[in-house]
Design an enzyme around this catalytic site. Structure first.
Site, PDB file in Angstrom:
ATOM      1  N   THR B 106       0.511  -1.178   0.024  1.00 58.66           N
ATOM      2  CA  THR B 106      -0.387   0.255  -0.640  1.00 58.66           C
ATOM      3  C   THR B 106       0.859   1.337  -0.215  1.00 58.66           C
ATOM      4  O   THR B 106       0.659   2.466  -0.719  1.00 58.66           O
ATOM      5  CB  THR B 106      -1.282   0.275   1.898  1.00 58.66           C
ATOM      6  OG1 THR B 106      -1.725  -0.942   1.492  1.00 58.66           O
ATOM      7  CG2 THR B 106      -1.413   1.792   1.300  1.00 58.66           C
ATOM      8  N   THR B 182       1.660  -3.769   4.301  1.00 57.85           N
ATOM      9  CA  THR B 182       1.529  -4.565   6.209  1.00 57.85           C
ATOM     10  C   THR B 182       1.328  -6.278   5.989  1.00 57.85           C
ATOM     11  O   THR B 182       1.639  -6.274   7.492  1.00 57.85           O
ATOM     12  CB  THR B 182       0.814  -3.257   6.745  1.00 57.85           C
ATOM     13  OG1 THR B 182      -0.054  -3.392   5.807  1.00 57.85           O
ATOM     14  CG2 THR B 182       1.564  -2.252   6.614  1.00 57.85           C
ATOM     15  N   ASP B 183       0.601  -5.958   5.446  1.00 53.34           N
ATOM     16  CA  ASP B 183       0.481  -8.073   6.055  1.00 53.34           C
ATOM     17  C   ASP B 183       1.744  -8.622   6.491  1.00 53.34           C
ATOM     18  O   ASP B 183       1.111  -9.636   7.625  1.00 53.34           O
ATOM     19  CB  ASP B 183      -0.047  -8.364   4.188  1.00 53.34           C
ATOM     20  CG  ASP B 183      -1.846  -7.953   4.155  1.00 53.34           C
ATOM     21  OD1 ASP B 183      -2.294  -6.923   5.695  1.00 53.34           O
ATOM     22  OD2 ASP B 183      -2.599  -8.791   4.010  1.00 53.34           O
ATOM     23  N   LYS B 261       1.067  -7.393  13.266  1.00 48.06           N
ATOM     24  CA  LYS B 261      -0.186  -6.601  12.711  1.00 48.06           C
ATOM     25  C   LYS B 261      -1.061  -6.965  13.651  1.00 48.06           C
ATOM     26  O   LYS B 261      -1.562  -8.548  13.513  1.00 48.06           O
ATOM     27  CB  LYS B 261       0.087  -6.604  11.273  1.00 48.06           C
ATOM     28  CG  LYS B 261      -1.597  -6.285  10.579  1.00 48.06           C
ATOM     29  CD  LYS B 261      -1.206  -6.127   9.012  1.00 48.06           C
ATOM     30  CE  LYS B 261      -2.429  -5.375   8.645  1.00 48.06           C
ATOM     31  NZ  LYS B 261      -2.230  -5.089   7.177  1.00 48.06           N
TER      32      LYS B 261
END
Lengths: 634, 442
Positions: B106, B182-183, B261
């Site tokens: 992202t 970020t995953d 996360k």
């Protein structure tokens, strides 16, 4: 001054926004409700201008950002979830809202789209946490019929309402996000309205369609009217947020005046031989002129080692103070622009001097310093060098625009019908698809279902109100236009109070109270229903309603019985009344003896003075008449 | 050809081809008495083949259904939008040199101007040009390594990333920033923590939860914080830089082996588990939060160990777990299994035979907890003691994801079971914390 609107080529288009009375917001399951108490959640954000689809950055947005503007958002748990905080993607488009918007569309014979595509409209003033407003077209075309004329509609949209601004202090802007995401329907007309009166009439007609759905919110701020106004040789001006219907024609009249006078200023400048290149961005530090000043604002600036910066506007003298429309002047327009670009408190200009304790001598010294000669004008600003420079850049740009006539801009409506500069008109390419919400197909079946149970059109509904409730046309129209239409039917249905009394109370009485400054908005529907229930059961009388409503507006959320008690409006029992009248007859023995039954009028007045609001007049007259008869027979 | 009709298929594609209309063209659609005019817009690949999307003059898009009476006519050629990045700000050579390596995600994505979909397309230099503030902090050396959604990143990408970071450090970077989705950001940060030892400068992974094309994106603030820390922070460790709260106010640096996360969508999705973040930055000022950390030391010699072995599995125990799951890993020749047990480190006794078999065949089986927070202790209950006796290796308070990555890395260094167990239980990159302090938000 009367204006021939067709001669000057007036064209008005309307965009009427109305909040919908749905159970949830448009893209999440929060309650569409505003909070009044202290916020439970606050957070700070910065919005960064991004490139549009065409790779451009909106200059005004970029500028705001570079000024380091921070946005402080306030929220409560009941009225906002992660979606409004831009911490979670939007949920599906609310079905109920889509159906209300479709209902509006079908009522004005617009053509629903085959597939709804939600778009993002870039808005980076902070009013949307995302930096864009989600909006979609629900239907195209259709028409509003007023009298003989058929006004074509461009489109019917469904969009999310924005956050509401609470404060602006220095470089921090405050917003509450409770309003963010409340569904709004928007009907936009073509720019085919040719007079202020016509625009107002069409706005009223659109408002009536909204109310006829029975699914719209009411109260101040739930309907907002944007106007697009242009005249020949003028410019297209977008005026945002007219909250009262009655203001529409006044706002248009003022805008026409403003544009006509700006054109006159253009002519005057031309006659004076001013050209664009004459207005230069040559800013002069004139702080030394004001070393001994008694002007408070400048004193403070000098003390804080900031700057007084001035610019010469060649041959602009007397034009800055020329009235464009009541209360609107070119000088004030420049001040608003200076506030926008420079975040300054305002500007000073030679046309308004001497004032603000700035003396004639100081002005003379300033003019000497600036080498200004009549009919030049001088504008000066006191702030940091950076802010003052940005402010004066805005001023000189506005001066150059004055040579061209009317600059295109977005203006905001004020409650008195005047307007003020808000921001430059946004560029064309500010819409891009909302990829988090998939397109929604509208099936023919769904539309048929809605079409089969469309609400009555305003005229039918009016007739229906008159016939079913046996009220006259004037009252029926007032009830319908009052936004209390539904409440009226509930009260008449639930209580035995006569429809005429309820109608008059909901319209004339409440209106009169509003005029007297009573904040009627604070009284909830439930409370109003309760008042009529108590009238019905004889615990209070209709004459007491204004007092009760007034009390409730000052005691938000209190019980209606509390008002009756606190105001000493408790009902007088028949026994008490009998005793009271007996005493009265004794006190006025002479009068009774002298005039017999003829004393009724005078006595009735005396009793009513003592008991008003606590006993029905009918009962008073009944008891008094009987007592008089009895005493007469003695 | 397909590109010109992006997303259209079947019936819709047919009528567009017949009209010779391409994306960006102005078309007029008539159907019975209705008429629509607008720019032809691509259609989502998942949309049906019965609608055509046009952008109306008002800027709104709308989908129009094709029926037997629909007629489409191309009436003009529209200007096809092109993206011109703003000019790069001038670099200031006296500032520290920071390398930005872009891997996708992202933070390095923007809306496709034609489809509206978010795509990992923004190069590191684009990032730099849309966040001009960076030019005030450092001179940027940007490199696009991959353009991958982070779920598509595998061990070979870790190896390549670690090698690239080493190259930049060798070239004198004052710090390295890695833009990453970020995953799986925490997996990569753990991998780099083991692969890059004896760091002389900070290595900072940065992501964002809102794409960079949105005015409200967290990408810019995270990136500014990351670059600032890369250029001047006093620590020399692998960390993740993300929002501390939902405000655009503070950026915190989580240790590469201790971060997770924890939220699907919030900006402050990353948490330091069983420890505090190492540092934070507010108003451009860096504050150290960890007592002990490896200090920046330009002359320290980097030790690069970039190899990983993918034959390691992470198995989450749950009621009714079929022991065949474990057995299939044995059959497939896996070298190790990280168990994500319940509570203090337990699995049901019906799995014991399979676990025993795995260990007997020479696999490393190690235990972590699915509680996320806290430390395992297999001595408290019988079944824990049974597992220990079987030879299950307890991994204290290590995160299960970190344990997985570490075991992959361990087998990249050695294939010997006993040596592997020794390295696995040795504190290499602060993956174990000796003390767990009370924290409010757990």
């Amino acid at each position: 001054m009367s204006v021939n609107y067709s001669e000057i080529g007036l064209k008005v288009g309307l965009e009427i926004h109305q909040q919908l009375d749905t159970k949830t917001k448009l893209f999440c399951s929060c309650r569409p409700k505003l909070f009044k108490k202290e916020p439970e959640i606050t957070f700070i954000r910065q919005l960064r201008p991004t490139q549009s689809e065409l790779g451009q950055i909106d200059p005004a947005a970029l500028f705001e950002f570079q000024k380091g503007v921070k946005i402080l958002y306030e929220a409560t748990k009941e009225t906002a979830c992660l979606v409004e905080m831009d911490e979670e993607p939007p949920h599906d488009l609310d079905r109920e809202a889509v159906e209300i918007a479709l209902t509006v569309a079908l009522m004005i014979e617009a053509k629903p789209v085959d597939e709804i595509h939600v778009m993002r409209k870039t808005v980076i003033d902070g009013s949307n946490t995302t930096g864009f407003q989600r909006t979609c077209i629900i239907a195209l075309g259709g028409a509003i019929i007023t009298g003989e004329k058929k006004i074509p509609i461009q489109h019917i949209d469904l969009e999310e309402d924005a956050a509401r601004k609470t404060e602006e202090e220095g470089s921090t802007i405050g917003y509450r996000i409770d309003r963010l995401g409340i569904p709004l329907v928007e009907v936009a007309t073509a720019p085919v309205l040719y007079s202020p009166q016509e625009a107002e009439k069409v706005a009223l007609a659109i408002g009536r369609i909204y109310r006829a759905t029975g699914k719209v919110r009411r109260g101040l701020g739930t309907i907002r009217q944007d106007l697009n106004i242009s005249i020949r040789d003028g410019a297209l001006i977008e005026i945002k947020g007219v909250q009262e219907l009655e203001l529409i024609s006044k706002v248009i009249e003022n805008e026409v005046q403003r544009q006509l006078n700006l054109l006159r200023i253009k002519e005057a400048l031309k006659k004076r031989g001013v050209e664009e290149k004459d207005v230069a961005d040559e800013f002069v530090d004139v702080t030394s002129v004001f070393k001994q000043t008694r002007c408070k604002v400048i004193q403070r600036v000098v003390k804080e080692h900031k700057t007084v910066l001035a610019v010469r506007l060649p041959r602009f003298g007397s034009l800055l103070r020329m009235e464009l429309a009541p209360g609107m002047r070119l000088g004030a327009e420049m001040a608003d622009i200076a506030r926008f670009w420079g975040r300054v408190g305002g500007i000073f200009h030679s046309d308004e001097m001497p004032a603000y304790r700035i003396t004639k001598e100081e002005m003379n010294r300033l003019k000497g310093f600036m080498k200004v000669e009549p009919p030049d004008a001088v504008v000066f600003v006191a702030d940091t060098l950076e802010n003052a420079t940005d402010a004066l850049k805005g001023v000189t740009q506005r001066a150059r625009d004055a040579l061209k006539g009317v600059p295109e801009e977005t203006r905001g409506a004020k409650p008195d019908g005047t307007t003020r500069y808000l921001r430059p008109r946004p560029g064309a390419a500010r819409m891009y698809p909302e990829t988090d919400v998939p397109p929604i197909r509208l099936s023919g079946e769904r539309l048929e279902k809605l079409r089969a149970c469309l609400p009555e059109l305003p005229e039918q509904r009016l007739k229906h109100l008159m016939e079913e409730y046996e009220i006259n046309q004037k009252l029926a129209r007032q009830v319908f236009d009052s936004e209390y239409g539904d409440l009226f039917e509930v009260i008449v249905g639930e209580t035995g109070v006569s429809a005429t009394v309820v109608a008059a109370m909901l319209t004339e009485t409440l209106k009169a109270l509003k005029r007297d400054g009573v904040d009627v908005e604070k009284v909830a529907d439930e409370q109003i229903i309760e008042i009529f229930r108590l009238v019905d059961s004889g615990e209070t009388v209709k004459e007491a309603i204004p007092e009760i409503v007034g009390w409730l507006s000052k005691h938000e959320g209190a019980a209606v019985r509390g008002a009756i008690e606190d105001l000493g409006l408790g009902m007088i029992s028949r026994e008490e009344l009998e005793l009271m009248i007996e005493d009265l007859l004794i006190e006025n023995r002479d009068l009774v003896e002298e005039r017999g039954k003829g004393a009724f009028g005078a006595l009735m007045g005396m009793v009513m003075d003592r008991v008003r609001g606590r006993v029905k007049a009918k009962l008073v007259s009944e008891v008094l008449r009987r007592r008089l008869n009895e005493s007469g027979g003695r | 050809m397909r590109k010109e009709f992006a997303g259209y298929k079947g019936r819709a594609l047919q009528v567009l081809k017949k009209a010779e209309a391409e994306i960006g063209d102005i078309i007029r659609i008539t159907r019975d008495k209705e008429a629509y005019e607008g720019v032809l817009i691509p259609r989502s690949e998942y949309g049906d083949d019965k609608h055509i999307v046009i952008k109306l003059q008002s800027g709104y898009n709308t989908g129009i259904k094709i029926t037997s009476t629909t007629n489409i006519k191309k009436i003009g050629t529209g200007t096809k939008p092109t993206f011109t990045p703003p000019p790069l700000p001038t670099q200031k050579p006296h500032l520290p040199k920071v390398a930005i390596i872009s891997t996708g995600g992202t933070i390095a994505s923007r809306v496709d101007y034609r489809t509206g979909a978010v795509r990992p397309a923004l190069s590191a230099s684009d990032l730099y040009s849309v966040v001009p503030e960076l030019s005030q902090i450092a001179t940027i050396d940007a490199e696009i390594l991959f353009s991958l959604f982070s779920e598509n990143i595998t061990t070979k990408h870790w190896t390549e990333t670690a090698t690239t970071v080493a190259k930049h450090i060798k070239n004198g970077a004052a710090g390295v920033v890695i833009a990453h989705g970020t995953d799986t950001l925490a997996y990569t940060s753990a991998a780099l923590s083991f692969a890059l030892q004896e760091l002389s400068v900070p290595v900072i992974l940065v992501g964002s939860q809102r794409s960079a094309d949105r005015p409200s994106s967290d990408a810019a603030t995270n990136l500014i914080g990351a670059v600032k820390a890369a250029s001047t922070a006093p620590f020399a460790e692998v960390v993740i830089a993300m929002h501390e709260t939902i405000s655009d106010k503070t950026i915190v640096f989580h240790r590469g082996t201790k971060a997770r996360k924890c939220h699907t969508s919030r900006r402050d999705t990353f948490r330091s588990i069983n420890t505090t973040p190492i540092a934070k930055i507010e108003d451009e000022k860096i504050t150290m939060l960890a007592e002990h950390y490896q200090k920046r030391h330009p002359s320290r010699q980097l030790v690069l160990k970039p190899n990983f072995d993918e034959k390691v599995a992470l198995v989450k125990f749950h009621p009714g777990l079929n022991p065949e799951t474990i057995e299939s890993y044995i059959e497939k020749g896996y070298r190790g299994i990280i168990l994500e047990g319940t509570g203090l480190g337990h699995v049901g006794n019906y799995c014991f035979p399979a676990i025993r078999k795995a260990i007997e065949t020479g696999m490393v089986v190690a235990m972590t907890s699915q509680c996320i927070w806290g430390r395992i202790d297999m001595n408290v209950y019988d079944q824990g003691r049974d597992l220990l006796a079987m030879g299950v290796t307890p991994l204290e308070d290590m995160l299960s994801e970190t344990a997985l990555v570490k075991l992959m890395w361990v087998f990249g260094q050695t294939k010997d079971t006993e040596e592997a167990k020794r390295i696995l239980t040795q504190n290499t990159a602060n993956e174990f914390s000796p003390r767990t302090l009370l924290k409010e938000d757990e």
